[in-house]
Design a protein around this motif. Sequence first.
Motif, PDB file in Angstrom:
ATOM      1  N   ARG A  22      33.385  53.398  34.779  1.00  0.00           N
ATOM      2  CA  ARG A  22      34.134  54.256  35.705  1.00  0.00           C
ATOM      3  C   ARG A  22      33.205  54.632  36.857  1.00  0.00           C
ATOM      4  NH1 ARG A  22      38.951  55.829  33.797  1.00  0.00           N
ATOM      5  NH2 ARG A  22      39.352  55.601  31.557  1.00  0.00           N
ATOM      6  N   PHE A  23      33.514  54.129  38.037  1.00  0.00           N
ATOM      7  CA  PHE A  23      32.651  54.354  39.196  1.00  0.00           C
ATOM      8  C   PHE A  23      32.883  55.748  39.775  1.00  0.00           C
ATOM      9  CE2 PHE A  23      33.045  49.768  38.862  1.00  0.00           C
ATOM     10  CZ  PHE A  23      31.713  49.389  38.939  1.00  0.00           C
ATOM     11  N   ALA A  24      31.769  56.377  40.186  1.00  0.00           N
ATOM     12  CA  ALA A  24      31.840  57.729  40.725  1.00  0.00           C
ATOM     13  C   ALA A  24      31.516  57.776  42.207  1.00  0.00           C
ATOM     14  CB  ALA A  24      30.876  58.649  39.971  1.00  0.00           C
ATOM     15  N   GLY A  25      30.737  56.817  42.698  1.00  0.00           N
ATOM     16  CA  GLY A  25      30.314  56.885  44.083  1.00  0.00           C
ATOM     17  C   GLY A  25      30.180  55.523  44.715  1.00  0.00           C
ATOM     18  N   LEU A  26      30.049  55.528  46.043  1.00  0.00           N
ATOM     19  CA  LEU A  26      29.993  54.306  46.836  1.00  0.00           C
ATOM     20  C   LEU A  26      28.833  54.392  47.816  1.00  0.00           C
ATOM     21  CD1 LEU A  26      31.617  51.649  47.521  1.00  0.00           C
ATOM     22  CD2 LEU A  26      32.723  52.985  49.314  1.00  0.00           C
ATOM     23  N   LEU A  27      28.019  53.328  47.863  1.00  0.00           N
ATOM     24  CA  LEU A  27      26.959  53.204  48.849  1.00  0.00           C
ATOM     25  C   LEU A  27      27.253  51.986  49.701  1.00  0.00           C
ATOM     26  CD1 LEU A  27      25.494  54.148  45.965  1.00  0.00           C
ATOM     27  CD2 LEU A  27      23.475  54.147  47.418  1.00  0.00           C
ATOM     28  N   ALA A  28      26.855  52.035  50.971  1.00  0.00           N
ATOM     29  CA  ALA A  28      27.059  50.897  51.870  1.00  0.00           C
ATOM     30  C   ALA A  28      25.928  50.871  52.892  1.00  0.00           C
ATOM     31  CB  ALA A  28      28.408  50.992  52.560  1.00  0.00           C
ATOM     32  N   ARG A  97      41.713  45.997  50.150  1.00  0.00           N
ATOM     33  CA  ARG A  97      41.205  44.696  49.717  1.00  0.00           C
ATOM     34  C   ARG A  97      40.057  44.835  48.719  1.00  0.00           C
ATOM     35  NH1 ARG A  97      40.900  40.975  55.075  1.00  0.00           N
ATOM     36  NH2 ARG A  97      40.748  39.346  53.494  1.00  0.00           N
ATOM     37  N   LEU A  98      39.392  45.986  48.735  1.00  0.00           N
ATOM     38  CA  LEU A  98      38.306  46.214  47.789  1.00  0.00           C
ATOM     39  C   LEU A  98      38.806  46.704  46.438  1.00  0.00           C
ATOM     40  CD1 LEU A  98      35.489  47.938  49.880  1.00  0.00           C
ATOM     41  CD2 LEU A  98      35.390  45.714  48.754  1.00  0.00           C
ATOM     42  N   ALA A  99      39.953  47.358  46.423  1.00  0.00           N
ATOM     43  CA  ALA A  99      40.451  47.962  45.191  1.00  0.00           C
ATOM     44  C   ALA A  99      40.551  46.960  44.027  1.00  0.00           C
ATOM     45  CB  ALA A  99      41.804  48.632  45.440  1.00  0.00           C
ATOM     46  N   PRO A 100      41.066  45.733  44.247  1.00  0.00           N
ATOM     47  CA  PRO A 100      41.106  44.778  43.123  1.00  0.00           C
ATOM     48  C   PRO A 100      39.715  44.391  42.627  1.00  0.00           C
ATOM     49  CG  PRO A 100      42.618  44.120  44.869  1.00  0.00           C
ATOM     50  CD  PRO A 100      41.766  45.207  45.430  1.00  0.00           C
ATOM     51  N   PHE A 101      38.725  44.298  43.544  1.00  0.00           N
ATOM     52  CA  PHE A 101      37.367  43.978  43.123  1.00  0.00           C
ATOM     53  C   PHE A 101      36.812  45.082  42.220  1.00  0.00           C
ATOM     54  CE2 PHE A 101      36.599  41.471  47.307  1.00  0.00           C
ATOM     55  CZ  PHE A 101      37.335  40.412  46.804  1.00  0.00           C
ATOM     56  N   LEU A 102      37.041  46.342  42.610  1.00  0.00           N
ATOM     57  CA  LEU A 102      36.551  47.449  41.798  1.00  0.00           C
ATOM     58  C   LEU A 102      37.273  47.503  40.450  1.00  0.00           C
ATOM     59  CD1 LEU A 102      36.170  50.211  44.524  1.00  0.00           C
ATOM     60  CD2 LEU A 102      34.331  49.168  43.181  1.00  0.00           C
ATOM     61  N   ALA A 103      38.539  47.136  40.432  1.00  0.00           N
ATOM     62  CA  ALA A 103      39.271  47.095  39.169  1.00  0.00           C
ATOM     63  C   ALA A 103      38.673  46.041  38.235  1.00  0.00           C
ATOM     64  CB  ALA A 103      40.749  46.805  39.417  1.00  0.00           C
ATOM     65  N   GLU A 104      38.306  44.889  38.788  1.00  0.00           N
ATOM     66  CA  GLU A 104      37.645  43.864  37.983  1.00  0.00           C
ATOM     67  C   GLU A 104      36.267  44.332  37.531  1.00  0.00           C
ATOM     68  OE1 GLU A 104      38.579  40.816  36.729  1.00  0.00           O
ATOM     69  OE2 GLU A 104      40.534  41.621  37.265  1.00  0.00           O
ATOM     70  N   ALA A 105      35.543  44.987  38.438  1.00  0.00           N
ATOM     71  CA  ALA A 105      34.204  45.481  38.109  1.00  0.00           C
ATOM     72  C   ALA A 105      34.241  46.474  36.956  1.00  0.00           C
ATOM     73  CB  ALA A 105      33.569  46.127  39.339  1.00  0.00           C
ATOM     74  N   ALA A 106      35.319  47.244  36.862  1.00  0.00           N
ATOM     75  CA  ALA A 106      35.431  48.252  35.812  1.00  0.00           C
ATOM     76  C   ALA A 106      35.524  47.639  34.419  1.00  0.00           C
ATOM     77  CB  ALA A 106      36.653  49.137  36.071  1.00  0.00           C
ATOM     78  N   LYS A 107      35.816  46.350  34.334  1.00  0.00           N
ATOM     79  CA  LYS A 107      35.933  45.687  33.035  1.00  0.00           C
ATOM     80  C   LYS A 107      34.588  45.224  32.488  1.00  0.00           C
ATOM     81  CE  LYS A 107      40.501  43.855  34.257  1.00  0.00           C
ATOM     82  NZ  LYS A 107      41.298  42.608  34.451  1.00  0.00           N
TER      83      LYS A 107
END
Length: 264
Positions: A22-28, A97-107
């Motif tokens: 479960r991601f809490a933060g974002l860096l860029a 467009r990033l939301a599906p990537f983060l959903a995959e990352a959560a797995k």
Amino acid sequence: MIDGTIQGTTQEADQAVGCRTRFAGLLAPGLAADRLNRLALALRLSPLQAPAGPAPLAVLLAGDGSAVPESDALWLPPIAAWIEPPADTGASDTADRLAPFLAEAAKSDLYLNLTTATAHDLQLGGRLLAALSARHPLEGDRRDDVELALHEAVSNALVHGNLGVAGMKELSAQELERFSRDLGDRLADPVLAGRRIVVTLRIDPAEDGRRVATVEITDEGAGFTLGPRANSGASGRGLDLIGNIADGLTIEDGGRRIRMRFRL
């Protein structure tokens, strides 16, 4: 050995199901603060300028020359995902467009989704080893072996998969020049350089109490058909090497996906 064979298809009981991270933060790195704030807000994450706290974080790597972060801390916990955003027209579009990537990352426990050009610049095998060993220390020969297998698998996906560069047929200056020229030409092709490589890593307990790391690498190349291994040539033996190191090796999707298991 967990599974010492190379298979064409498999039904894996250990495939990621549900949410592991479960991601809490974002860096860029390199992204303007106001745009980072808008993007993080759209994704319901905290915008951060540096890693902080124990909760898993995601890093966005921009493919515009600022893709390689200078800080090694961006490859260590709590960072658990590295994603190169697709071309976008605004913060809200990027978030969608990033939301599906983060959903995959959560797995997974660790996740990367990058273009070929960015992954090539990153020396990705070493980065993956650092991220893995930070979660479960590897020492001595075992560390060296896992690093070698990761380098080989990443190189196969990028060079032979996404870029379609043929391996060296012999050890000669002429063949090395041909290989280097082909590699440079393919990296200069925006279509090939823009192909994606996706890496997922999961760490699970095994029946004997030891932990097992499962690394899956997927490319967008033409794939290949498994067949008899040739004994000649300066390259093309990467799968044999990986098979000798990993405790399990599976090839899927016509050669575009490799899954490796390592007892830790």
